[in-house]
Design a protein around this motif. Structure first.
Motif, short mmCIF file in Angstrom:
data_model
loop_
_atom_site.label_atom_id
_atom_site.label_comp_id
_atom_site.label_asym_id
_atom_site.label_seq_id
_atom_site.Cartn_x
_atom_site.Cartn_y
_atom_site.Cartn_z
N THR A 43 0.85 -1.19 0.00
CA THR A 43 0.00 0.00 0.00
C THR A 43 0.88 1.23 0.00
O THR A 43 1.79 1.35 0.82
N LEU A 44 0.61 2.14 -0.94
CA LEU A 44 1.32 3.42 -1.01
C LEU A 44 0.40 4.47 -0.41
O LEU A 44 -0.63 4.80 -0.98
N ASP A 45 0.76 5.00 0.74
CA ASP A 45 -0.05 5.95 1.49
C ASP A 45 0.37 7.37 1.10
O ASP A 45 1.45 7.82 1.48
N VAL A 46 -0.46 8.07 0.32
CA VAL A 46 -0.11 9.40 -0.18
C VAL A 46 -1.19 10.42 0.16
O VAL A 46 -2.30 10.06 0.50
N GLY A 47 -0.83 11.69 0.03
CA GLY A 47 -1.79 12.78 0.23
C GLY A 47 -1.91 13.20 1.67
O GLY A 47 -1.47 12.50 2.59
N VAL A 53 0.29 -3.49 -6.11
CA VAL A 53 0.50 -2.18 -5.52
C VAL A 53 -0.83 -1.43 -5.51
O VAL A 53 -1.51 -1.32 -6.53
N ARG A 54 -1.16 -0.90 -4.33
CA ARG A 54 -2.42 -0.18 -4.12
C ARG A 54 -2.11 1.23 -3.65
O ARG A 54 -1.33 1.42 -2.72
N LEU A 55 -2.71 2.22 -4.28
CA LEU A 55 -2.53 3.61 -3.90
C LEU A 55 -3.66 4.00 -2.95
O LEU A 55 -4.84 3.88 -3.30
N GLN A 56 -3.31 4.44 -1.76
CA GLN A 56 -4.31 4.89 -0.79
C GLN A 56 -4.24 6.40 -0.68
O GLN A 56 -3.20 6.96 -0.33
N VAL A 57 -5.35 7.07 -0.98
CA VAL A 57 -5.43 8.53 -0.93
C VAL A 57 -6.40 8.93 0.17
O VAL A 57 -7.23 8.12 0.60
N PRO A 58 -6.34 10.20 0.63
CA PRO A 58 -7.28 10.64 1.66
C PRO A 58 -8.73 10.52 1.18
O PRO A 58 -9.00 10.64 -0.03
N PRO A 59 -9.67 10.33 2.10
CA PRO A 59 -11.08 10.14 1.72
C PRO A 59 -11.67 11.26 0.86
O PRO A 59 -12.50 11.00 0.00
N LEU A 60 -11.25 12.48 1.06
CA LEU A 60 -11.82 13.60 0.30
C LEU A 60 -10.92 14.06 -0.84
O LEU A 60 -11.05 15.18 -1.32
N ALA A 95 -5.85 -6.01 3.49
CA ALA A 95 -4.59 -6.03 4.23
C ALA A 95 -3.40 -5.94 3.28
O ALA A 95 -3.42 -6.47 2.18
N ALA A 96 -2.38 -5.27 3.75
CA ALA A 96 -1.14 -5.14 2.98
C ALA A 96 -0.02 -5.85 3.74
O ALA A 96 -0.10 -6.01 4.96
N ASP A 97 0.99 -6.26 3.01
CA ASP A 97 2.18 -6.83 3.64
C ASP A 97 3.17 -5.73 3.99
O ASP A 97 4.01 -5.90 4.86
N LEU A 98 3.06 -4.59 3.30
CA LEU A 98 3.99 -3.48 3.48
C LEU A 98 3.28 -2.17 3.17
O LEU A 98 2.53 -2.10 2.20
N VAL A 99 3.50 -1.16 4.01
CA VAL A 99 2.95 0.17 3.77
C VAL A 99 4.11 1.13 3.57
O VAL A 99 5.05 1.15 4.37
#
Length: 124
Positions: A25-29, A62-69, A100-104
């Motif tokens: 998971t790529l946590d951005v924003g 690979v999953r991109l996670q962005v803020p809810p808004l 679930a991710a194995d790595l953030v």
């Protein structure tokens, strides 16, 4: 494959929960709906990790996670900037923590630290 875990500062073996599949998971924003260079760095690290793991026989989701808004146009612009740099796009984009991710990977790894997942900040 090993990375330095942001929580402990030690080299940690990446162990996928499913054999042969590494979920990242790529946590951005930020909550103010802005993206910056740190977010491009997160995308780059995710791409390099995927390109490194694939020759080792791992499939990388690979999953991109962005803020809810997050504004769709800004997310599209971020991915466009990444494309200009030759960074492969994530397979999925979502606003919720989701599967679930194995790595953030991200500059804000609090969520990963709460769950105990290995995390790798893109910034020192």
């Amino acid at each position: 494959m090993r990375i330095t875990d942001a929580r402990s500062g030690r080299a940690t073996e990446i162990r996928p929960r499913r054999a042969g599949l590494l979920r990242v998971t790529l946590d951005v924003g930020r909550s103010d709906d802005r993206f910056d260079l740190a977010d491009l760095r997160v995308l780059l690290i995710g791409d390099v990790l995927a390109r490194t793991a694939e020759p080792l026989g791992l499939q990388v989701a690979v999953r991109l996670q962005v803020p809810p808004l997050a504004d769709d146009a800004r997310v599209t612009a971020l991915l466009g900037d990444a494309d200009l740099l030759g960074i492969r796009p994530p397979a999925e984009t979502a606003t919720d923590p989701g599967r679930a991710a194995d790595l953030v990977i991200g500059p804000r790894t609090a969520a990963a630290q709460e769950t105990g997942l290995p995390c790798w900040p893109s910034l020192p």
